[in-house]
Scaffold this motif. Structure first.
Motif, PDB file in Angstrom:
ATOM      1  N   ILE A 270       0.753  -1.059   0.019  1.00  0.00           N
ATOM      2  CA  ILE A 270      -0.040  -0.131  -0.209  1.00  0.00           C
ATOM      3  C   ILE A 270       0.981   1.179  -0.010  1.00  0.00           C
ATOM      4  CG2 ILE A 270      -1.612   1.363   1.244  1.00  0.00           C
ATOM      5  CD1 ILE A 270      -2.929  -1.569   2.052  1.00  0.00           C
ATOM      6  N   VAL A 271       1.968   1.284   0.914  1.00  0.00           N
ATOM      7  CA  VAL A 271       2.769   2.428   0.639  1.00  0.00           C
ATOM      8  C   VAL A 271       3.332   2.499  -0.561  1.00  0.00           C
ATOM      9  CG1 VAL A 271       4.897   3.270   1.928  1.00  0.00           C
ATOM     10  CG2 VAL A 271       3.402   2.225   3.261  1.00  0.00           C
ATOM     11  N   THR A 272       3.755   1.661  -1.005  1.00  0.00           N
ATOM     12  CA  THR A 272       4.471   1.616  -2.544  1.00  0.00           C
ATOM     13  C   THR A 272       3.476   2.011  -3.742  1.00  0.00           C
ATOM     14  OG1 THR A 272       5.766  -0.029  -1.750  1.00  0.00           O
ATOM     15  CG2 THR A 272       5.894   0.793  -4.067  1.00  0.00           C
ATOM     16  N   HIS A 273       2.211   1.303  -3.602  1.00  0.00           N
ATOM     17  CA  HIS A 273       1.499   1.605  -4.822  1.00  0.00           C
ATOM     18  C   HIS A 273       0.200   2.376  -4.700  1.00  0.00           C
ATOM     19  CE1 HIS A 273       4.125  -1.310  -7.092  1.00  0.00           C
ATOM     20  NE2 HIS A 273       4.077  -2.096  -5.940  1.00  0.00           N
ATOM     21  N   TYR A 274      -0.414   2.764  -3.562  1.00  0.00           N
ATOM     22  CA  TYR A 274      -1.467   3.304  -3.375  1.00  0.00           C
ATOM     23  C   TYR A 274      -1.298   4.558  -2.493  1.00  0.00           C
ATOM     24  CZ  TYR A 274      -3.214  -1.065  -4.947  1.00  0.00           C
ATOM     25  OH  TYR A 274      -3.225  -2.423  -5.589  1.00  0.00           O
ATOM     26  N   PRO A 275      -0.877   5.680  -3.259  1.00  0.00           N
ATOM     27  CA  PRO A 275      -0.490   6.838  -2.853  1.00  0.00           C
ATOM     28  C   PRO A 275      -1.611   7.547  -1.894  1.00  0.00           C
ATOM     29  CG  PRO A 275      -0.344   7.247  -4.957  1.00  0.00           C
ATOM     30  CD  PRO A 275      -0.505   5.791  -4.666  1.00  0.00           C
ATOM     31  N   LYS A 276      -2.977   7.336  -2.037  1.00  0.00           N
ATOM     32  CA  LYS A 276      -3.850   7.870  -1.120  1.00  0.00           C
ATOM     33  C   LYS A 276      -3.956   7.307   0.183  1.00  0.00           C
ATOM     34  CE  LYS A 276      -8.916   8.105  -1.675  1.00  0.00           C
ATOM     35  NZ  LYS A 276     -10.157   7.647  -2.595  1.00  0.00           N
ATOM     36  N   TYR A 277      -3.519   6.157   0.244  1.00  0.00           N
ATOM     37  CA  TYR A 277      -3.308   5.402   1.626  1.00  0.00           C
ATOM     38  C   TYR A 277      -2.031   5.108   2.359  1.00  0.00           C
ATOM     39  CZ  TYR A 277      -8.267   4.512  -0.246  1.00  0.00           C
ATOM     40  OH  TYR A 277      -9.608   4.615  -0.441  1.00  0.00           O
TER      41      TYR A 277
END
Ligand code: UGA
Length: 338
Positions: A270-277
């Motif tokens: 999530i940290v790497t691919h989903y900037p919103k989260y």
């Protein structure tokens, strides 16, 4: 071929319905209490859906069993927190309601493809669970978690007996921690309200810490839903009778990871691919909690659960193809990418 799917709006039922409509010429007769996961199926000319409760719509269900070739009773409670909170509901739905369907399949000589579960092996000490050799090991009666495992186990045994003594044609499949889009509702804030992956995604979405039950050293083999459905289609198709009266572990032995590792991988993805989260994921802490505090007295856990899949390889020509990074990305895209 006409296939009856009871519980078509569930996680497995909805993916299976989509795949049947896209990849075969089979008709689906289906029932569920809800239809929110079936958006792509409902208007399809080969999808014959009735909204209803299979425990009440008995006449409709019997009629469908009579006109279908294969029956998949997928209706069940499958969330461990509920095994300990409401064990009688698990017995009534998972066991009693499905026993009625099994009996009708035997009566009308219809083939049944039944969802057994990896849970039947319970705390079996084998390093790999074998459908024909492994012992099914559960705990004492006061460990109510096992009501699901034993309900499913007794149905497996009843189906096997109908097969051996009354000519019932069947296949049993045992999903090992299948996951993917539409698994559970990630907005259910109750601890234990969904299975572990969706629980953790929900925790991150809500900015909560992740709870690792007993430290999270217990391991599971996570299996992506598309792989599971691929196996299931082969079982239903039953080319040359190759699935007849067999039991299949359907899992991914290569993706055996601890629950702690699952939490860490999710956070990192999530940290790497989903900037919103990303900020929410970075601030999540992993908190240890003992099982009694999280689930209550009736809980007992499985520390290692690895399937032997030689049976599925040999008889179905199946093996899993989706690794966990890919599967988790697809799942996260579904839940987070909006
Ligand atoms: C699951 C369920 O019984 C069924 O969905 C199914 O039949 C079967 O296994 C399967 O899919 O093969 P389990 O793997 O124990 O059983 O269920 P989860 O709720 O997904 O829990 C997995 C592990 O994560 C457990 O050890 C649990 O204690 C742990 N957990 C769960 C946490 O550490 N934290 C949480 O917040 C939730």
């Amino acid at each position: 071929m006409h296939v009856l799917i009871l519980g078509a709006n569930g996680f497995i039922g909805s993916h299976l319905s989509e795949a049947i409509l896209a990849r075969t010429d089979w008709h689906i007769h289906a029932m569920d209490l809800a239809e929110d996961k079936l958006a792509t199926c409902l208007s399809h000319p080969r999808f014959h859906f009735k909204n209803g409760d299979m425990t009440k719509e008995k006449e409709w269900v019997s009629e469908q069993i009579k006109i279908c070739d294969v029956v998949l009773p997928l209706v069940a409670v499958a969330t461990p927190a509920l095994y300990v909170q409401d064990p009688l509901r698990v017995f009534e739905l998972d066991f009693e309601a499905n026993l009625d369907i099994v009996r009708q399949c035997a009566l009308y000589q219809k083939r049944i493809v039944f969802p057994s579960t990896s849970e039947v092996y319970g705390m079996c000490p084998d390093t790999e669970f074998d459908e024909e050799k492994s012992h099914l090991v559960t705990g004492p009666i006061n460990k109510e978690r096992w009501i699901y495992s034993t309900s499913k186990q007794l149905l497996d045994r009843v189906i096997y007996a109908y097969g051996g003594h009354k000519g019932l044609s069947y296949a049993l499949f045992r999903p090992f921690n299948w996951y993917g889009p539409r698994l559970d509702n990630v907005f259910n804030p109750k601890p234990g309200g969904s299975r572990v992956l969706t629980q953790f995604i929900g925790n991150i979405l809500r900015g909560e810490n992740i709870t690792l039950v007993n430290g999270g050293a217990q391991q599971r083999c996570f299996t992506y839903i598309a792989d599971g459905i691929d196996a299931l289609l082969r079982i239903i198709e039953n080319k040359n009778d190759r699935a007849r009266n067999r039991i299949f572990n359907i899992g991914n032995p290569k993706e055996n990871i601890s629950i702690r590792q699952l939490a860490e991988r999710l956070i990192q993805l999530i940290v790497t691919h989903y900037p919103k989260y990303a900020a929410a994921a970075k601030s999540v802490k992993l908190i240890d909690m003992d099982a009694k505090a999280y689930y209550g007295d009736g809980y007992q856990d499985v520390s290692l659960r690895v399937p032997n899949i030689n049976h599925a390889k040999t008889h179905l020509g199946w093996e899993p193809a989706v690794d966990m990074t890919d599967g988790l990305r697809k799942t996260l895209d579904f839940y987070l990418a909006s």
